[in-house]
Design an enzyme around this catalytic site. Sequence first.
Site, PDB file in Angstrom:
ATOM      1  CD  GLU A 270      27.825 -13.869 -19.292  1.00 23.37           C
ATOM      2  OE1 GLU A 270      28.199 -14.703 -20.151  1.00 23.37           O
ATOM      3  OE2 GLU A 270      27.714 -14.142 -18.092  1.00 23.37           O
ATOM      4  CB  CYS A 304      25.320 -15.743 -26.616  1.00 23.77           C
ATOM      5  SG  CYS A 304      24.284 -15.836 -25.143  1.00 23.77           S
TER       6      CYS A 304
END
Length: 516
Positions: A270, A304
């Site tokens: 990720e 993010c």
Amino acid sequence: MTFSALPAFSAPPTTDELRARAEAALRRCGAEPPGDGGGVVARTPVTGGVLCSLPAASVEGVDAAVGAAAEAFRTWRAVPAPVRGALVKRLGELLTVHKEDLAELVTIEVGKIRSEALGEVQEMIDICDFAVGLSRQLYGRTMASERPGHRLAETWHPLGVVGVISAFNFPVAVWAWNTAVALVCGDTVVWKPSELTPLTALACDALLARAAAGAGAPAGVHRLVVGGRETGERLVDDPRVALVSATGSVRMGREVAPRVAARFGRCLLELGGNNAAVVTPSADLDLAVRGIVFSAAGTAGQRCTTLRRLIAHQDVADRLVEKVVHAYGQLPVGDPFDAATLVGPLIDGRALRAMGEALEEARADGGKVLTGGERVAADVAADAAYVRPAVVRMPAQTGVVRRETFAPILYVLTYRTLDEAIALHNGVPQGLSSSIFTRDQREAERFLAVDGSDCGIANVNIGTSGAEIGGAFGGEKETGGGRESGSDAWRAYMRRATNTVNHGDDLPLAQGVHFL
């Protein structure tokens, strides 16, 4: 959309006060507060001060942690999945009891405002609930065999030791996503948290240890290794670690992936996001502004999934930008413990410098800073990095726009046709989260179609951040391709076996082959 008057900068507590609060929260969770004399320094971005220090895990310590997890796996994998779920159920109960304590530590170590810190802990509780249900739903398939008297099926088995490397911005939720699911899948976990957030890790490890003891789980079912790059590298390179789930920068992913692949391990990555929202002429602009402002300025731009690019149709761009700039002017920046604050500090001085350098580059590329970008109350919090979120009108999608800067900068671009908007949207190396604001169903469906958004997350009439645990979380391209949390993300933590059972008296071969 209405906003209250902008209050004066709310001065944060002192470092000494925060240290005492962190120690108290740790003790309530069952963790002994560290003293001083270690290589890992725990700081608080709220003041920039040092809270304490603790020893980094040695090479031998990491090896021992993996060894303990590998040994525990031999027992844990044979425990029925619903029984494994009982451990995660107990963890969720303890997280509920200590929700305020963990949120306190998240705010102290990350600088998140109180509601976001509480929301992150709630996400932990939610994934535990999800994983408990999952423990009774680790389904395989039965498939039709071409051979008479044969049954074809698949089964799923525990994978092994899972190494979790987490980032500072979600210091507890991402760990819980991985750990709750891995545990019910029959795996054991070795966790290397961000060296910026060791105290939240100590608290979570203590709570899980309590849950494991109550559930009768083997002692090595979870191990914590605190440290920097060397600690992570040792975990990444260990052949006993079946899966490395790593959250962080694209640079980090470029280093982790080939090292794990070289030993034929598995990776779940990720990585970075450079998320965009398209706003069409039919959009509800007030609704769009609410989604934009939270996604772009929430967590001080340090998610993010933070919204970094606003792609607005030329017919509505000026009105939309005016509304966004007005909203930004009303955002209270300051003490994240103050209920009125909506934007806390950046994590450290490096983030502050990166934001300043990105804004300078944007100006050099012809961009115009419409609001924000300046440091706030440097005289009050000299060692902390409080900034006002920035909005920058850009003439084109230049290099700085195509890169992720982990700070609250929103670049505004305009488009004429939906094809042009989608091309701008997809014209970056990252592919995590995306959204479109429209009341035209055709535009919405086009954005979600195969030739629309190329991201792992595509939303309609909401912002890019704030994913629920029920869906699989992750992205494409330089975001790494990993999936965590809900849906069928559990499959990454298990190995698949295809089974063929012959319950007849003959031995026909597949594809009509004859032999003997």
